[in-house]
Design a protein around this motif. Structure first.
Motif, PDB file in Angstrom:
ATOM      1  N   LEU A  80      28.352  -3.879  -7.099  1.00  0.00           N
ATOM      2  CA  LEU A  80      28.416  -5.288  -7.475  1.00  0.00           C
ATOM      3  C   LEU A  80      28.418  -6.181  -6.239  1.00  0.00           C
ATOM      4  N   LEU A  81      29.175  -5.795  -5.232  1.00  0.00           N
ATOM      5  CA  LEU A  81      29.226  -6.570  -3.989  1.00  0.00           C
ATOM      6  C   LEU A  81      27.877  -6.585  -3.278  1.00  0.00           C
ATOM      7  N   TYR A  82      27.254  -5.415  -3.158  1.00  0.00           N
ATOM      8  CA  TYR A  82      25.980  -5.343  -2.443  1.00  0.00           C
ATOM      9  C   TYR A  82      24.862  -6.048  -3.218  1.00  0.00           C
ATOM     10  N   LEU A  83      24.915  -5.990  -4.531  1.00  0.00           N
ATOM     11  CA  LEU A  83      23.935  -6.722  -5.333  1.00  0.00           C
ATOM     12  C   LEU A  83      24.128  -8.226  -5.168  1.00  0.00           C
ATOM     13  N   ALA A  84      25.382  -8.674  -5.087  1.00  0.00           N
ATOM     14  CA  ALA A  84      25.658 -10.097  -4.913  1.00  0.00           C
ATOM     15  C   ALA A  84      25.199 -10.589  -3.549  1.00  0.00           C
ATOM     16  N   VAL A  85      25.311  -9.744  -2.535  1.00  0.00           N
ATOM     17  CA  VAL A  85      24.952 -10.145  -1.172  1.00  0.00           C
ATOM     18  C   VAL A  85      23.450 -10.039  -0.919  1.00  0.00           C
ATOM     19  N   GLY A  86      22.846  -8.927  -1.360  1.00  0.00           N
ATOM     20  CA  GLY A  86      21.448  -8.695  -1.006  1.00  0.00           C
ATOM     21  C   GLY A  86      20.527  -8.344  -2.144  1.00  0.00           C
ATOM     22  N   GLY A  87      20.963  -8.539  -3.375  1.00  0.00           N
ATOM     23  CA  GLY A  87      20.102  -8.269  -4.514  1.00  0.00           C
ATOM     24  C   GLY A  87      19.793  -6.792  -4.697  1.00  0.00           C
ATOM     25  N   PRO A  88      18.824  -6.465  -5.533  1.00  0.00           N
ATOM     26  CA  PRO A  88      18.504  -5.077  -5.843  1.00  0.00           C
ATOM     27  C   PRO A  88      18.074  -4.225  -4.649  1.00  0.00           C
ATOM     28  N   VAL A  89      17.462  -4.832  -3.647  1.00  0.00           N
ATOM     29  CA  VAL A  89      17.015  -4.047  -2.487  1.00  0.00           C
ATOM     30  C   VAL A  89      18.218  -3.491  -1.726  1.00  0.00           C
ATOM     31  N   LEU A  90      19.191  -4.343  -1.429  1.00  0.00           N
ATOM     32  CA  LEU A  90      20.400  -3.875  -0.748  1.00  0.00           C
ATOM     33  C   LEU A  90      21.208  -2.967  -1.671  1.00  0.00           C
ATOM     34  N   GLY A  91      21.210  -3.309  -2.962  1.00  0.00           N
ATOM     35  CA  GLY A  91      21.901  -2.455  -3.927  1.00  0.00           C
ATOM     36  C   GLY A  91      21.305  -1.061  -3.966  1.00  0.00           C
ATOM     37  N   ALA A  92      19.971  -0.973  -3.909  1.00  0.00           N
ATOM     38  CA  ALA A  92      19.292   0.323  -3.914  1.00  0.00           C
ATOM     39  C   ALA A  92      19.588   1.100  -2.640  1.00  0.00           C
ATOM     40  N   PHE A  93      19.632   0.394  -1.524  1.00  0.00           N
ATOM     41  CA  PHE A  93      19.973   1.037  -0.246  1.00  0.00           C
ATOM     42  C   PHE A  93      21.363   1.665  -0.349  1.00  0.00           C
ATOM     43  N   TYR A  94      22.309   0.904  -0.904  1.00  0.00           N
ATOM     44  CA  TYR A  94      23.667   1.425  -1.052  1.00  0.00           C
ATOM     45  C   TYR A  94      23.708   2.635  -1.983  1.00  0.00           C
ATOM     46  N   LYS A  95      22.994   2.566  -3.104  1.00  0.00           N
ATOM     47  CA  LYS A  95      22.996   3.692  -4.043  1.00  0.00           C
ATOM     48  C   LYS A  95      22.395   4.934  -3.403  1.00  0.00           C
ATOM     49  N   ALA A  96      21.399   4.762  -2.549  1.00  0.00           N
ATOM     50  CA  ALA A  96      20.823   5.904  -1.831  1.00  0.00           C
ATOM     51  C   ALA A  96      21.857   6.529  -0.909  1.00  0.00           C
ATOM     52  N   VAL A  97      22.594   5.688  -0.185  1.00  0.00           N
ATOM     53  CA  VAL A  97      23.653   6.169   0.711  1.00  0.00           C
ATOM     54  C   VAL A  97      24.709   6.927  -0.076  1.00  0.00           C
ATOM     55  N   ASN A  98      25.141   6.345  -1.183  1.00  0.00           N
ATOM     56  CA  ASN A  98      26.204   6.943  -1.995  1.00  0.00           C
ATOM     57  C   ASN A  98      25.757   8.243  -2.659  1.00  0.00           C
ATOM     58  N   THR A  99      24.512   8.277  -3.112  1.00  0.00           N
ATOM     59  CA  THR A  99      23.988   9.486  -3.748  1.00  0.00           C
ATOM     60  C   THR A  99      23.841  10.615  -2.731  1.00  0.00           C
ATOM     61  N   MET A 100      23.408  10.269  -1.520  1.00  0.00           N
ATOM     62  CA  MET A 100      23.319  11.294  -0.472  1.00  0.00           C
ATOM     63  C   MET A 100      24.682  11.907  -0.185  1.00  0.00           C
ATOM     64  N   ASP A 101      25.691  11.063  -0.089  1.00  0.00           N
ATOM     65  CA  ASP A 101      27.031  11.571   0.195  1.00  0.00           C
ATOM     66  C   ASP A 101      27.505  12.509  -0.911  1.00  0.00           C
ATOM     67  N   SER A 102      27.209  12.162  -2.161  1.00  0.00           N
ATOM     68  CA  SER A 102      27.650  13.001  -3.284  1.00  0.00           C
ATOM     69  C   SER A 102      26.903  14.330  -3.341  1.00  0.00           C
ATOM     70  N   MET A 103      25.720  14.392  -2.708  1.00  0.00           N
ATOM     71  CA  MET A 103      24.923  15.611  -2.754  1.00  0.00           C
ATOM     72  C   MET A 103      25.042  16.476  -1.503  1.00  0.00           C
ATOM     73  N   VAL A 104      25.161  15.846  -0.340  1.00  0.00           N
ATOM     74  CA  VAL A 104      25.171  16.639   0.906  1.00  0.00           C
ATOM     75  C   VAL A 104      26.383  16.380   1.781  1.00  0.00           C
ATOM     76  N   GLY A 105      27.266  15.473   1.374  1.00  0.00           N
ATOM     77  CA  GLY A 105      28.391  15.108   2.221  1.00  0.00           C
ATOM     78  C   GLY A 105      29.594  16.023   2.104  1.00  0.00           C
ATOM     79  N   TYR A 106      29.353  17.326   2.036  1.00  0.00           N
ATOM     80  CA  TYR A 106      30.440  18.302   1.904  1.00  0.00           C
ATOM     81  C   TYR A 106      30.747  18.958   3.241  1.00  0.00           C
ATOM     82  N   LYS A 107      32.000  19.348   3.415  1.00  0.00           N
ATOM     83  CA  LYS A 107      32.402  20.050   4.633  1.00  0.00           C
ATOM     84  C   LYS A 107      32.445  21.558   4.393  1.00  0.00           C
ATOM     85  N   ASN A 108      31.397  22.065   3.762  1.00  0.00           N
ATOM     86  CA  ASN A 108      31.304  23.513   3.555  1.00  0.00           C
ATOM     87  C   ASN A 108      30.257  24.089   4.513  1.00  0.00           C
ATOM     88  N   GLU A 109      30.011  25.371   4.402  1.00  0.00           N
ATOM     89  CA  GLU A 109      29.113  26.046   5.347  1.00  0.00           C
ATOM     90  C   GLU A 109      27.697  25.465   5.309  1.00  0.00           C
TER      91      GLU A 109
END
Length: 327
Positions: free
Chosen positions: A166-195
């Motif tokens: 909501l914050l990123y959409l308010a500041v930069g619209g869908p483009v910034l919102g999409a950038f944030y969702k990409a960052v967040n999705t990457m973390d949920s998929m590869v941001g693990y401290k496993n082998e």
């Protein structure tokens, strides 16, 4: 905020459709495309870069740059083409993107599935339901453990699934919102401290920490403010937030968990099993009373109230900015 009347209208429409519809399962969600992009890019980069510590770290940097650039660029291109066709189509596409990037109703619906199974005293089904929204092992969780996991998920995702977008959409619209969702999705998929991801996912995890640093803290503060509006303890939410907001390996995750635990008057977090390994974790909050399944409902109510307060503040700032430009 840099977006004008069209951006605010699109955001409000996106919020409305998220509250009304949530994530419909009848069509392919665009965020899954981001997930597919991450998977394909990861596979390609692993084939190119050496399987050494530095090689995997470098590949992880390329992953973040490629995924974020492609995701934000694709949204910008679609919006540009829509604007060339008709202004109303541009508004409609903006609103659709805003809707896709918010997940309040989806978070509530998935956590309430856990609540309903707990109410039926079907622990096996409750474990199965909570396994869909958490990353930890759930097959040995008690009813209290299942409830805690669901409440913690609502608390954490109130920030990165609702209020941060909501914050990123308010500041930069869908483009910034999409950038944030990409960052967040990457973390949920590869941001693990496993082998597998200790080095490859390190950069993605750090970028997610940076992008969630301010939103996580703002979300927690709005949660504290909203606690009193939902019949919970704002005083205790503030106390636990100040005391326990760093009781987590992530600099951001415990911010809203601490506010939630304090508002509810329960203790969250603690040791948990992930992929068959026990991880020792600090607790968050004081066990002023036992955790109960009704806390899932209370957590969702607090999540909605917090997001509502944030939206009101965003609208007030937008109106104030426009008034100032007229003076």
């Amino acid at each position: 905020m840099i977006y004008g009347r069209e951006g605010m209208m699109a955001l409000l429409l996106g919020v409305f459709f998220d509250l009304l519809i949530g994530d419909p399962h009848c069509f392919y969600h665009p965020i899954r495309l981001v997930g597919n992009l991450i998977s394909v890019t990861e596979k390609g980069l692993r084939a190119v870069f050496p399987k050494t510590e530095q090689g995997e770290k470098t590949a992880g940097v390329f992953l973040s740059v490629i995924v974020c650039s492609v995701t934000a660029g694709a949204v910008a291109a679609v919006l540009y083409l829509a604007g060339k066709i008709h202004p109303y189509l541009h508004l409609a596409v903006m609103a659709l993107f805003c809707y896709w990037m918010l997940a309040a109703k989806s978070l509530k619906d998935e956590s309430m599935k856990v609540y309903r199974e707990l109410k039926k005293e079907d622990l096996k089904a409750a474990r199965r339901a909570v396994s869909m929204i958490v990353g930890r092992d759930t097959d040995q969780l008690t009813a209290e453990g299942v409830t805690k996991a669901a409440v913690e998920t609502v608390a954490e995702n109130a920030s990165d699934g609702v209020m941060a977008p909501l914050l990123y959409l308010a500041v930069g619209g869908p483009v910034l919102g999409a950038f944030y969702k990409a960052v967040n999705t990457m973390d949920s998929m590869v941001g693990y401290k496993n082998e597998k991801y200790l080095y490859f996912g390190r950069f993605a995890a750090k970028v997610d920490d940076v992008f969630n640093y301010i939103p996580a803290r703002l979300s927690a503060l709005f949660m504290v403010a909203a606690a009193g509006l939902t019949g919970l303890s704002a005083k205790n939410a503030w106390k636990i937030f100040k005391r326990d907001r760093y009781n987590h390996a992530s600099p951001n995750s415990a911010q809203t968990e601490a506010a939630m635990a304090g508002a509810l008057g329960v203790q969250l977090a603690g040791d948990a099993w992930y992929f068959g390994t026990l991880y020792k974790k600090k607790t968050i909050g004081d066990a002023l009373r036992p955790v109960e399944c009704e806390d899932i409902r209370r957590a969702n109510r607090l999540m909605y109230a917090s997001a509502g307060l944030l939206l009101i503040v965003v609208m007030l700032l937008y109106c104030s900015f426009n008034i100032l430009t007229l003076l």
